[in-house]
Design a protein around this motif. Structure first.
Motif, PDB file in Angstrom:
ATOM      1  N   GLY A  95     -55.243  75.509  26.352  1.00  0.00           N
ATOM      2  CA  GLY A  95     -54.127  76.279  25.801  1.00  0.00           C
ATOM      3  C   GLY A  95     -52.766  75.846  26.317  1.00  0.00           C
ATOM      4  N   LEU A  96     -51.724  76.188  25.540  1.00  0.00           N
ATOM      5  CA  LEU A  96     -50.353  75.911  25.964  1.00  0.00           C
ATOM      6  C   LEU A  96     -49.915  76.931  27.009  1.00  0.00           C
ATOM      7  CD1 LEU A  96     -48.537  75.041  22.603  1.00  0.00           C
ATOM      8  CD2 LEU A  96     -49.711  73.519  24.205  1.00  0.00           C
ATOM      9  N   LYS A  97     -49.011  76.515  27.872  1.00  0.00           N
ATOM     10  CA  LYS A  97     -48.525  77.402  28.936  1.00  0.00           C
ATOM     11  C   LYS A  97     -47.482  78.367  28.379  1.00  0.00           C
ATOM     12  CE  LYS A  97     -49.305  74.055  32.656  1.00  0.00           C
ATOM     13  NZ  LYS A  97     -48.682  73.254  33.741  1.00  0.00           N
ATOM     14  N   ILE A  98     -47.927  79.564  28.048  1.00  0.00           N
ATOM     15  CA  ILE A  98     -47.000  80.585  27.526  1.00  0.00           C
ATOM     16  C   ILE A  98     -47.078  81.865  28.347  1.00  0.00           C
ATOM     17  CG2 ILE A  98     -47.058  79.673  25.163  1.00  0.00           C
ATOM     18  CD1 ILE A  98     -49.035  81.907  24.458  1.00  0.00           C
ATOM     19  N   GLU A 156     -56.188  88.346  23.876  1.00  0.00           N
ATOM     20  CA  GLU A 156     -55.450  88.042  22.646  1.00  0.00           C
ATOM     21  C   GLU A 156     -54.371  86.991  22.889  1.00  0.00           C
ATOM     22  OE1 GLU A 156     -57.508  91.809  22.372  1.00  0.00           O
ATOM     23  OE2 GLU A 156     -56.042  91.074  23.833  1.00  0.00           O
ATOM     24  N   GLU A 157     -53.658  87.120  24.014  1.00  0.00           N
ATOM     25  CA  GLU A 157     -52.609  86.155  24.340  1.00  0.00           C
ATOM     26  C   GLU A 157     -53.206  84.776  24.648  1.00  0.00           C
ATOM     27  OE1 GLU A 157     -49.366  89.281  26.272  1.00  0.00           O
ATOM     28  OE2 GLU A 157     -50.650  88.082  27.572  1.00  0.00           O
ATOM     29  N   ILE A 158     -54.341  84.767  25.337  1.00  0.00           N
ATOM     30  CA  ILE A 158     -55.008  83.494  25.626  1.00  0.00           C
ATOM     31  C   ILE A 158     -55.470  82.834  24.325  1.00  0.00           C
ATOM     32  CG2 ILE A 158     -57.009  82.424  26.741  1.00  0.00           C
ATOM     33  CD1 ILE A 158     -56.778  84.656  28.885  1.00  0.00           C
ATOM     34  N   ALA A 159     -55.955  83.658  23.383  1.00  0.00           N
ATOM     35  CA  ALA A 159     -56.353  83.119  22.074  1.00  0.00           C
ATOM     36  C   ALA A 159     -55.169  82.478  21.368  1.00  0.00           C
ATOM     37  CB  ALA A 159     -56.950  84.230  21.217  1.00  0.00           C
ATOM     38  N   VAL A 160     -53.999  83.125  21.458  1.00  0.00           N
ATOM     39  CA  VAL A 160     -52.788  82.559  20.855  1.00  0.00           C
ATOM     40  C   VAL A 160     -52.441  81.223  21.510  1.00  0.00           C
ATOM     41  CG1 VAL A 160     -50.291  82.867  20.595  1.00  0.00           C
ATOM     42  CG2 VAL A 160     -51.826  84.770  20.097  1.00  0.00           C
ATOM     43  N   SER A 161     -52.546  81.152  22.830  1.00  0.00           N
ATOM     44  CA  SER A 161     -52.204  79.904  23.524  1.00  0.00           C
ATOM     45  C   SER A 161     -53.155  78.776  23.138  1.00  0.00           C
ATOM     46  CB  SER A 161     -52.215  80.116  25.043  1.00  0.00           C
ATOM     47  OG  SER A 161     -53.534  80.183  25.549  1.00  0.00           O
ATOM     48  N   ILE A 162     -54.442  79.104  22.962  1.00  0.00           N
ATOM     49  CA  ILE A 162     -55.424  78.101  22.549  1.00  0.00           C
ATOM     50  C   ILE A 162     -55.124  77.611  21.139  1.00  0.00           C
ATOM     51  CG2 ILE A 162     -57.863  77.699  21.991  1.00  0.00           C
ATOM     52  CD1 ILE A 162     -58.552  79.686  24.261  1.00  0.00           C
TER      53      ILE A 162
END
Length: 365
Positions: A337-340, A346-352
């Protein structure tokens, strides 16, 4: 390529029929289909496939029948304004550029043979990239094709050595993408914007398939929002886990497929190709290792694994000791995942998903 469209094209070549293959090459605004969508129009008016239905498709069909009367391929701008769309109940008002390619009895033998060869390569699952001239200084070059196979072999000719060389280099990138894209060149074969008054050459690069697969290994808390969001983005989602209480359709109602099985056995049944994105988020180090060892040598577009740097470094060292090539392991994305600053599932899913999109678009290459 859609199976029905593939069968339709085989019918054209095997029965020596006249037809027009319509391909959406670019879009602007709200349109019913995206670049790469195709429709085949036969001389009797029958069609296979769709570019969106409604009035826009009807207009495209009329233009295709005109192409059949001249035997000349062409580009066509389909302007689906809001007023026209309302008459047909369509919720779109954008513009689709279409390439209308004549195929049939008046097609030069070498072009017809190349089209047949391309279908044969597709059928053999060799994942070819197809490059087609959709605009050129020489009108006779329209529809010229280059087929780039996974082993680097090339068939066809775009009409100019410089075009072939550029297409080959860009085509190698295209094999890792999952969506068609345009190459726009000026008269000196330098890249230019498609919005310039008149690009001298435009090439459509089409990957083997526009179906993007997301394989999620592990059905824990991150997998649920990841599968849901990925489906919204258009991925074909498969989830694998060996726990019935986790890997079931009640938890993953939007997924295309949920497999409750041993990871290693399940992976033997799944086709992992250059349009597959693999996310390893199992419940433990042991299962991560099993999955990574099994998938690392597949030609996936992306392989990512969750875990701390220390844990991942240890796992990679173990696999290298077991004979897995270091070069293969270097293509792993981890930490995933991107570093956000993601914290919740849910946030980890968005980063992936953000990282998948970045890889898919070829950003940073």
């Amino acid at each position: 390529m859609d199976k029905q469209l593939y069968l339709g094209l085989k019918k054209v070549f095997e029965q020596n029929l006249d037809a027009v293959l319509i391909t959406v090459t670019s879009v602007l605004g709200s349109t019913p289909r995206k670049p790469g969508a195709k429709m085949l129009v036969f001389a009797d008016g029958m069609t296979v496939g769709t570019i969106g239905g409604g009035c826009g498709e009807a207009e495209a069909k009329r233009e295709a029948l005109n192409v059949l009367s001249t035997y000349d391929s062409k580009t066509y701008s389909l302007n689906m304004t809001a007023d026209i769309a309302q008459e047909e109940g369509m919720v779109c008002g954008g513009i689709m550029e279409l390439f209308m390619e004549y195929m049939g009895t008046h097609t030069p033998v070498e072009k017809a043979d190349l089209n047949k060869d391309y279908l044969a390569v597709l059928e053999s699952h060799n994942n070819p990239v197809l490059v087609t001239v959709i605009e050129a200084a020489e009108e006779s070059w329209l529809g010229n094709k280059l087929v780039i196979k996974t082993n680097g072999d090339v068939a066809g000719d775009l009409g100019k050595k410089e075009l072939n060389n550029i297409a080959f280099e860009k085509g190698k990138i295209g094999s890792r993408k999952c969506q068609p894209f345009l190459i726009c060149l000026d008269f000196e074969f330098n890249p230019c914007e498609s919005s310039t008054p008149k690009a001298a050459y435009r090439l459509l690069v089409e990957p083997p398939t526009t179906v993007v697969q997301l394989l999620i290994l592990g059905a824990g808390h991150i997998a649920v929002p990841l599968a849901t969001m990925a489906k919204i983005l258009g991925y074909e989602v498969t989830v694998v886990d060996d726990r019935p209480s986790f890997a079931n359709v009640n938890r993953f109602s939007t997924a295309n497929k949920v497999l409750c099985a041993d990871f290693e056995r399940a992976l033997e049944t799944i086709d992992i190709n250059p349009q597959t994105f693999v996310v390893i988020i199992t419940r433990g180090h042991r299962y991560d290792k099993v999955c990574l060892k099994k998938v690392i040598n597949y030609p996936a577009a992306y392989i990512g694994m969750i875990g701390s740097r220390k844990r991942v470094k240890s796992l990679l060292a173990d696999l290298e000791e077991e004979g897995v090539a270091k070069e293969a392991l270097q293509k792993l994305y981890s930490p995933i995942g991107l570093k956000i600053g993601a914290e919740t599932p849910e946030e980890i899913a968005v980063s992936i998903l953000s990282e998948l999109i970045k890889v898919q678009r070829g950003i940073g290459e």
